[in-house]
Design an enzyme around this catalytic site. Structure first.
Site, PDB file in Angstrom:
ATOM      1  N   ILE A   1       0.832  -1.201   0.000  1.00 19.28           N
ATOM      2  CA  ILE A   1       0.000   0.000   0.000  1.00 19.28           C
ATOM      3  C   ILE A   1       0.868   1.252   0.000  1.00 19.28           C
ATOM      4  CG2 ILE A   1      -1.746   1.310   1.274  1.00 19.28           C
ATOM      5  CD1 ILE A   1      -2.850  -1.378   2.299  1.00 19.28           C
TER       6      ILE A   1
ATOM      7  N   TYR B   1      -2.975  -9.543  16.484  1.00 18.69           N
ATOM      8  CA  TYR B   1      -2.952  -8.476  15.480  1.00 18.69           C
ATOM      9  C   TYR B   1      -4.127  -7.524  15.664  1.00 18.69           C
ATOM     10  CZ  TYR B   1      -3.362  -6.126  10.970  1.00 18.69           C
ATOM     11  OH  TYR B   1      -3.480  -5.171   9.993  1.00 18.69           O
TER      12      TYR B   1
END
Length: 327
Positions: free
Chosen positions: A18, A150
């Site tokens: 990204i 996470y």
């Protein structure tokens, strides 16, 4: 869409999937772009063509090191914080490193942003924050309990961002990414994302392996929609639009079985044999949620978000890119 121009923008994790797409885009608008990356998951090939650009600066450094963060943030107008250790399975296998990068590293970047008097820090949040909430579509203010280390780290990021605004006046916007895919996404490694992994397997005439029965669904989001959200978040001036989080998605969901069918269809345009490859089904993966679908109403109303690429349009583009660059 309002663009950010003639500004200095720090992109952490700028050599990643990204981040590198953001760097490339921002340079088109006469911005100075600083990329901070330690190349743990970022790749030189993603930014190789940018290294000679007069407005591009690469700093090889680690967000876990506060002095690296300060060095990179000095003189910047905005920060797009993409650096993180992604992957639910990786966090389950190594929660300590995931926490060090995603929580301690994030805190370092907030401190550096505060000290550099940044106008705004836009950061990569995650749809994993919705945890065990079963409501669909996912609405920003309704979350459940996290299902992985996470997910915890990404939720903590949101909490820290809120505190830094209240305590120090640092403006932030969090973007809860939903299964982002597209050009430059790494198909290799144990924690590769599902779309590039499936594409590579099919191109190699290997059977893709789906975790579960293939009926789990995701709101797959093409990279150009994510770029649009980052730019809109940076440009936002309405106080109501700032210091909050937004779903960053297309607003539709696709099952893994349908995903495989679409990939086979688009790839068989290049290689007809791919249409006949069988799919293998394995056990469900720990920490996976069954279904994911975003409401994007908040982003539309407050940021003017209008996603340009449907999942199918993005998939066509991504498949063509993979065929050209990885075959």
């Amino acid at each position: 869409m309002k663009q950010i121009e003639n500004s200095t923008i720090l992109v952490t994790g700028g050599a990643g999937f990204i981040g590198s797409n953001l760097c490339e885009y921002l340079l088109q608008y006469n911005n100075k772009v600083v990329c901070l990356d330690n190349f743990a998951t970022g790749r030189t090939v993603n930014i190789q063509h940018l290294l000679s650009h007069p407005n591009f600066t690469l700093i090889v450094g680690d967000i876990r090191n506060l002095s690296d963060c300060h060095k990179a943030a000095t003189g910047a107008d905005y920060i797009l914080h993409q650096a993180a250790l992604g992957s639910v399975p990786r966090s389950i296998n190594d929660p300590i490193t995931t926490n060090d990068v995603n929580v301690s590293g994030f805190l370092n970047m907030l401190v550096a942003a505060r000290d550099a008097k940044i106008k705004k820090m836009v950061y990569a949040a995650s749809s994993s924050t919705y945890g065990d909430s079963e409501s669909l579509p996912k609405v920003e203010d309704v979350i459940g309990k996290p299902l992985s280390p996470y997910a915890i780290t990404k939720y903590v990021n949101e909490l820290y961002a809120t505190i830094f605004q209240r305590t120090y006046g640092l403006n932030t916007i969090g973007l809860r990414y939903f299964n982002v895919f597209g050009r430059k996404q790494d198909p290799n490694g144990a924690y590769a994302a599902v779309i590039p992994k499936f594409v590579m397997q099919l191109m190699d005439h290997q059977s893709p392996v789906i975790n579960g029965d293939g009926n789990y669904s995701r709101d797959f989001t093409y990279i150009d929609n994510v770029i649009q959200m980052n730019v809109l978040a940076m440009a936002a001036e309405n106080p109501e639009a700032m210091n909050t989080v937004y779903n960053t998605a297309y607003g539709d969901r696709t099952t893994l079985n349908d995903l495989i069918a679409s990939l086979k269809k688009y790839l068989s345009d290049f290689d007809p044999k791919i249409a006949t490859i069988e799919t293998i089904y394995g056990p469900n993966r720990v920490g996976d949620i069954p279904h994911s679908l975003a409401s994007i109403d908040k982003a539309k109303n407050l940021l003017g978000y209008q996603p340009q690429f449907s999942m199918q349009q993005g998939l066509k583009e991504a498949v063509a890119w993979y065929w050209e660059n990885l075959k």
